[in-house]
Enzyme design. Structure first.
Site, PDB file in Angstrom:
ATOM      1  N   HIS A  33      39.308  35.577  34.329  1.00 10.06           N
ATOM      2  CA  HIS A  33      38.250  34.493  34.575  1.00 10.06           C
ATOM      3  C   HIS A  33      37.038  35.123  34.140  1.00 10.06           C
ATOM      4  CE1 HIS A  33      38.519  37.131  38.314  1.00 10.06           C
ATOM      5  NE2 HIS A  33      37.077  37.085  38.303  1.00 10.06           N
ATOM      6  N   HIS A  77      48.667  31.155  35.160  1.00 12.39           N
ATOM      7  CA  HIS A  77      48.338  32.460  35.714  1.00 12.39           C
ATOM      8  C   HIS A  77      49.283  33.402  34.691  1.00 12.39           C
ATOM      9  CE1 HIS A  77      47.626  35.302  39.252  1.00 12.39           C
ATOM     10  NE2 HIS A  77      48.617  35.736  38.181  1.00 12.39           N
ATOM     11  N   ASN A  91      35.188  40.925  35.132  1.00 13.82           N
ATOM     12  CA  ASN A  91      35.336  42.190  35.830  1.00 13.82           C
ATOM     13  C   ASN A  91      36.964  42.447  35.684  1.00 13.82           C
ATOM     14  OD1 ASN A  91      32.548  42.533  36.726  1.00 13.82           O
ATOM     15  ND2 ASN A  91      33.149  41.263  38.424  1.00 13.82           N
TER      16      ASN A  91
HETATM   17  P1  AMP Z   1      35.826  38.841  40.787  1.00 19.40           P
HETATM   18  O1  AMP Z   1      35.314  39.623  41.879  1.00 19.40           O
HETATM   19  O2  AMP Z   1      34.936  39.299  39.234  1.00 19.40           O
HETATM   20  O3  AMP Z   1      37.061  39.007  40.532  1.00 19.40           O
HETATM   21  O4  AMP Z   1      35.330  37.228  40.814  1.00 19.40           O
HETATM   22  C1  AMP Z   1      35.818  36.440  41.644  1.00 19.40           C
HETATM   23  C2  AMP Z   1      34.952  35.475  42.012  1.00 19.40           C
HETATM   24  O5  AMP Z   1      35.488  34.327  42.395  1.00 19.40           O
HETATM   25  C3  AMP Z   1      33.894  36.010  43.178  1.00 19.40           C
HETATM   26  O6  AMP Z   1      32.654  35.822  42.495  1.00 19.40           O
HETATM   27  C4  AMP Z   1      34.040  34.874  44.210  1.00 19.40           C
HETATM   28  O7  AMP Z   1      32.936  34.513  44.764  1.00 19.40           O
HETATM   29  C5  AMP Z   1      34.916  33.949  43.574  1.00 19.40           C
HETATM   30  N1  AMP Z   1      35.725  32.816  44.432  1.00 19.40           N
HETATM   31  C6  AMP Z   1      36.699  33.645  45.293  1.00 19.40           C
HETATM   32  N2  AMP Z   1      37.117  32.156  45.979  1.00 19.40           N
HETATM   33  C7  AMP Z   1      36.476  31.145  45.628  1.00 19.40           C
HETATM   34  C8  AMP Z   1      36.735  29.770  45.652  1.00 19.40           C
HETATM   35  N3  AMP Z   1      37.687  29.188  46.720  1.00 19.40           N
HETATM   36  N4  AMP Z   1      35.864  28.869  44.951  1.00 19.40           N
HETATM   37  C9  AMP Z   1      35.004  29.188  44.180  1.00 19.40           C
HETATM   38  N5  AMP Z   1      34.854  30.709  43.829  1.00 19.40           N
HETATM   39  C10 AMP Z   1      35.606  31.522  44.355  1.00 19.40           C
HETATM   40 ZN    ZN Z   2      46.519  32.437  39.635  1.00 21.48          ZN
END
Ligand code: AMP
Ligand code: ZN
Length: 111
Positions: free
Chosen positions: A98, A45, A85
């Site tokens: 990510h 992180h 994003n």
């Molecule tokens: P962002 O909104 O671009 O920050 O992307 C975060 C992504 O993480 C979203 O598409 C969520 O659906 C995904 N996400 C959140 N929690 C989890 C989880 N526990 N396992 C898999 N994906 C997740």
């Molecule tokens: Zn983290």
């Protein structure tokens, strides 16, 4: 660290993993926005998002894109979109760098 992706890295939160090495993991998004939707993240992180990327730390980004290309090739995915994003208005909900990989059909417009 109260970060959902750090918890996925440690296994505290379960995930459907497709790839792992010493630097990154790839796992399927819990709320897929396309027939194929996985995320590739650095294990550490260190960077909260794309705006933290510098010349000094960008090696991880190159590695992530190489991993994405390999995973796509291995899965027979010829056409895909990579999205990151950065910032709340752009839709960032997790402040741990990510990259979304979206595929499996005709993807809609960018924004
Ligand atoms: P962002 O909104 O671009 O920050 O992307 C975060 C992504 O993480 C979203 O598409 C969520 O659906 C995904 N996400 C959140 N929690 C989890 C989880 N526990 N396992 C898999 N994906 C997740
Ligand atoms: Zn983290």
């Amino acid at each position: 660290m109260d970060c959902v992706f750090c918890k996925i890295v440690t296994g505290e939160i379960p995930s459907k993993k497709l790839y792992e090495d010493e630097k990154v993991i790839a796992f399927y998004d819990i709320a897929p926005a396309a027939p194929v939707h996985f995320l590739v993240i650095p294990k550490v992180h260190e960077l909260t998002g794309a705006s933290d990327i510098t010349e000094e730390n960008s090696g991880i980004v190159a590695h992530i894109f190489a991993v994405i290309a390999r995973l796509a090739r291995e899965q027979g995915i010829e056409s895909y979109r990579v999205v990151t994003n950065c910032g709340e208005q752009a839709g960032q909900t997790v402040r741990h760098l990510h990259f979304h990989v979206l595929a499996g059909g005709t993807l809609g417009a960018m924004a």
